[in-house]
Write a protein that holds these residues in place. Structure first.
Motif: not given
Length: 187
Positions: A31-35, A39-43, A67-72, A159-164
């Motif tokens: 799930d790229i949107y969770t990622a 990513c935003m929460l991290l930095g 930054a998150y490169a979702d295609r990679k 929260r559990e989604d982000i941790i996972s």
């Protein structure tokens, strides 16, 4: 490229006054949107873990963001750092990632990050080029989600989604451009 069995560390020296460190973490999280939210929460915001702690509280970096490169499936953490602080900054960045893996973030931080990400998606309506870019990206993923549909999905993330999601990112590469002249860091 696929994730490396062992993280790779590369360093080059250049005539620069500020060293640069880029850390890459790989994941096959679907799930790229969770990622993106992780990513935003991290930095990726001025209230993120990297900004608030590594940059502001610890003063280890001139800047530190993700930054998150979702295609990679790759999370990049980019920082400008004094040469003498490279190892300290690397350790502090890893600690912030680990903190999210351990659930060390507040509901307020999560909600503010959701608002920031969703606001960014809504801003695609600010120009015809932005909305065209949105749907071009959707097309590359064989999807056709509207910004509103993605915002609804993000609002439901827990929260559990982000941790996972965070736990799936593994160190892959660290690349450093180090200034040729060693600096004396004031202790």
């Amino acid at each position: 490229s696929p994730a490396k069995a062992e993280p790779v560390y590369r360093e080059i020296k250049m005539q620069v006054s500020q060293s640069k460190m880029v850390m890459a973490f790989k994941s096959d999280y679907e799930d790229i949107y969770t990622a993106k939210l992780f990513c935003m929460l991290l930095g990726a915001t001025p209230f993120s873990k990297l900004f608030a702690n590594v940059r502001e509280k610890m003063s280890l970096c001139y800047y530190c963001s993700s930054a998150y490169a979702d295609r990679k499936g790759t999370l990049f953490i980019d920082s400008g750092v004094e040469s003498c602080n490279i190892e300290k900054a690397k350790k502090a960045i890893e600690e912030q990632l680990e903190a999210i893996c351990n659930g060390d973030f507040t509901e307020e931080e999560l909600e503010n990050t959701k608002k920031s990400l969703c606001g960014g998606f809504k801003s695609n309506y600010d120009s015809i080029y932005d909305i065209m870019g949105w749907y071009a990206a959707q097309n590359t993923r064989n999807t056709a989600f509207t910004p509103e549909e993605i915002n609804e999905r993000i609002a439901k993330l827990t929260r559990e989604d982000i941790i996972s999601c965070a736990k799936t990112f593994k160190p892959d590469t660290v690349f450093v451009i180090r200034g040729e002249e060693e600096e004396d860091c004031d202790e």
